[in-house]
Design a protein around this motif. Sequence first.
Motif, PDB file in Angstrom:
ATOM      1  N   ALA A  85      45.434  39.808  49.349  1.00 54.35           N
ATOM      2  CA  ALA A  85      46.215  40.714  48.854  1.00 54.35           C
ATOM      3  C   ALA A  85      46.201  41.139  47.463  1.00 54.35           C
ATOM      4  O   ALA A  85      46.431  42.348  46.886  1.00 54.35           O
ATOM      5  N   PHE A  86      45.691  40.098  46.509  1.00 49.56           N
ATOM      6  CA  PHE A  86      45.560  40.461  45.000  1.00 49.56           C
ATOM      7  C   PHE A  86      44.262  40.751  44.686  1.00 49.56           C
ATOM      8  O   PHE A  86      43.660  40.899  43.733  1.00 49.56           O
ATOM      9  N   GLY A  87      43.345  40.994  45.655  1.00 49.58           N
ATOM     10  CA  GLY A  87      41.898  41.440  45.601  1.00 49.58           C
ATOM     11  C   GLY A  87      40.875  40.294  45.242  1.00 49.58           C
ATOM     12  O   GLY A  87      39.738  40.699  45.171  1.00 49.58           O
ATOM     13  N   VAL A  88      41.506  39.105  45.688  1.00 51.55           N
ATOM     14  CA  VAL A  88      40.277  37.955  45.513  1.00 51.55           C
ATOM     15  C   VAL A  88      39.471  38.086  46.982  1.00 51.55           C
ATOM     16  O   VAL A  88      40.058  38.350  48.040  1.00 51.55           O
ATOM     17  N   ARG A  89      38.024  37.617  46.677  1.00 51.84           N
ATOM     18  CA  ARG A  89      37.182  37.854  47.847  1.00 51.84           C
ATOM     19  C   ARG A  89      36.485  36.664  47.528  1.00 51.84           C
ATOM     20  O   ARG A  89      36.222  35.984  46.461  1.00 51.84           O
ATOM     21  N   SER A  90      35.665  36.225  49.068  1.00 46.01           N
ATOM     22  CA  SER A  90      34.760  35.182  48.777  1.00 46.01           C
ATOM     23  C   SER A  90      33.530  35.678  47.897  1.00 46.01           C
ATOM     24  O   SER A  90      33.456  36.823  47.951  1.00 46.01           O
ATOM     25  N   ALA A  91      32.928  34.528  47.364  1.00 44.31           N
ATOM     26  CA  ALA A  91      31.724  34.811  46.693  1.00 44.31           C
ATOM     27  C   ALA A  91      32.226  35.374  45.117  1.00 44.31           C
ATOM     28  O   ALA A  91      31.262  35.759  44.581  1.00 44.31           O
ATOM     29  N   MET A  92      33.238  35.648  44.826  1.00 44.54           N
ATOM     30  CA  MET A  92      33.819  35.995  43.500  1.00 44.54           C
ATOM     31  C   MET A  92      33.720  35.198  42.642  1.00 44.54           C
ATOM     32  O   MET A  92      34.183  33.914  42.922  1.00 44.54           O
ATOM     33  N   PRO A  93      33.358  35.322  41.371  1.00 43.72           N
ATOM     34  CA  PRO A  93      33.571  33.986  40.525  1.00 43.72           C
ATOM     35  C   PRO A  93      35.042  33.630  40.502  1.00 43.72           C
ATOM     36  O   PRO A  93      36.008  34.220  40.522  1.00 43.72           O
ATOM     37  N   SER A  94      35.156  32.212  40.244  1.00 46.92           N
ATOM     38  CA  SER A  94      36.561  31.633  40.342  1.00 46.92           C
ATOM     39  C   SER A  94      37.454  32.144  39.145  1.00 46.92           C
ATOM     40  O   SER A  94      38.617  32.562  39.130  1.00 46.92           O
ATOM     41  N   SER A  95      36.534  32.357  37.842  1.00 44.40           N
ATOM     42  CA  SER A  95      37.310  32.821  36.815  1.00 44.40           C
ATOM     43  C   SER A  95      38.040  34.312  37.042  1.00 44.40           C
ATOM     44  O   SER A  95      38.943  34.405  36.620  1.00 44.40           O
ATOM     45  N   GLN A  96      37.376  34.983  37.516  1.00 47.00           N
ATOM     46  CA  GLN A  96      37.686  36.379  37.973  1.00 47.00           C
ATOM     47  C   GLN A  96      38.977  36.375  39.149  1.00 47.00           C
ATOM     48  O   GLN A  96      40.166  37.126  38.722  1.00 47.00           O
ATOM     49  N   ALA A  97      38.822  35.497  39.967  1.00 44.45           N
ATOM     50  CA  ALA A  97      39.908  35.080  40.974  1.00 44.45           C
ATOM     51  C   ALA A  97      41.011  34.870  40.316  1.00 44.45           C
ATOM     52  O   ALA A  97      42.274  35.187  40.618  1.00 44.45           O
ATOM     53  N   TYR A  98      41.024  33.998  39.186  1.00 43.11           N
ATOM     54  CA  TYR A  98      42.082  33.435  38.336  1.00 43.11           C
ATOM     55  C   TYR A  98      42.778  34.580  37.746  1.00 43.11           C
ATOM     56  O   TYR A  98      43.956  34.604  37.709  1.00 43.11           O
ATOM     57  N   ARG A  99      42.018  35.527  37.291  1.00 44.25           N
ATOM     58  CA  ARG A  99      42.452  36.558  36.346  1.00 44.25           C
ATOM     59  C   ARG A  99      43.420  37.411  37.425  1.00 44.25           C
ATOM     60  O   ARG A  99      44.153  38.075  37.041  1.00 44.25           O
ATOM     61  N   LEU A 100      42.948  37.564  38.612  1.00 43.78           N
ATOM     62  CA  LEU A 100      43.563  38.630  39.497  1.00 43.78           C
ATOM     63  C   LEU A 100      44.772  37.886  40.159  1.00 43.78           C
ATOM     64  O   LEU A 100      45.748  38.477  40.415  1.00 43.78           O
TER      65      LEU A 100
END
Length: 392
Positions: A49-64
């Motif tokens: 729901a926050f835009g996190v997706r598989s294969a996305m860099p974890s650092s980017q997932a953390y920012r989202l």
Amino acid sequence: MDILHCDLDAFFASVEQRDHPELRGKPVIVGAPPNSRGVVSTCSYEARAFGVRSAMPSSQAYRLCPQAVFLPVDMKRYREASNQVFAILAEYTPVIEALSIDEAFLDLSGSHGIFGSSMEIGTQIRRRVKTELGLNISVGIGANKFLAKLATNLCKPDGIMEFTEDMVKNLLPTLTVDHLWGIGTVSTRRLNRSGIYTIQDLLEAPRQLLETLLGSSTDFCLDLARGIDYRPVTPYEEVKSIGNEITFPEDINEKQVIEQVLLELAEKVAHRLRMAQRKCQTITIKMRTPDFQTFSRSITSPTAVDDQRTLFDTAWMLYQQSGLEGKPLRLIGLTASRFQDREYEQPSLFEEFSKDKGIDSLIDGLNQKYAPGAVKRAVLMHSPGHFREGRN
Ligand SMILES: [Mg+2]
């Protein structure tokens, strides 16, 4: 409508939420930690729901989604859950093709007499996976693999859908081209640039244009666009070992040549391991003498490896300790077995020992570090057989 496609929803994250109730309802990200260069393996729907997706860099997932709970991949537990799911699936048909740890095709053409329609079987599977294993599995049903998987993708998460004849006629043409099997982001962009957005656009496009855009996949894509897919459900047999061997045109006894050959074999085997997403715990070399006796030497480590350097160093040690060093050989082979999933990231123990220490000290060291007898030396093996270059 004999083909069923099943796909567990947010599988790794769902296993974590099942086993840790405090995580339920929260964004959960399974994969590399946020301060690393790694990526997200799976994330819960709350994280999506926050835009996190598989294969996305974890650092980017953390920012989202900084409030997400980040967890490491626990492949052993996911493998166990996967085996339980596949055991349920296997009750309905022997014709199962695993696409991945959490996804499979079932051919139900022989199952209706006992278990009812595909919709009834799919409903039962979903209920059982939910009640017996506490996981959600989405199910798609269709006349072929493409339509079954498409149905799953359209009904996820926690859904079931049959892709009917009527939908092939009325819904399929309206979907965007990226719904076709094998059409990824690159092909989609290429098609879009030529004004092809929907499957209907693709069906109406000049064939010559499609051939420049899709190349040898043109016919396959056109079939899919019409709802046609001839690929059968192919039961998958688990690969137990990966090996390459070379039969020499003349018997070889020079150590330098053997060394070179083992280097090449290690490169090939390491490459195949990485392609198969596997790491091996056991490394075996096979040697055949001019009198057609075959000998093998192997070593098993608690840690798993997939790199050429370690495969070669270990194979070279095994050769030097084989008792056949410098003797003429007509064949040499290198095999990797006892696979672990690559997600088990452990330091390589093989690498902690230099090759001049010899195989015995390597085994001793491993046994010291782990339980006595954890590492054993394989016995001598004789086998007749056919001799040529090959792989397994
Ligand atoms: Mg899945």
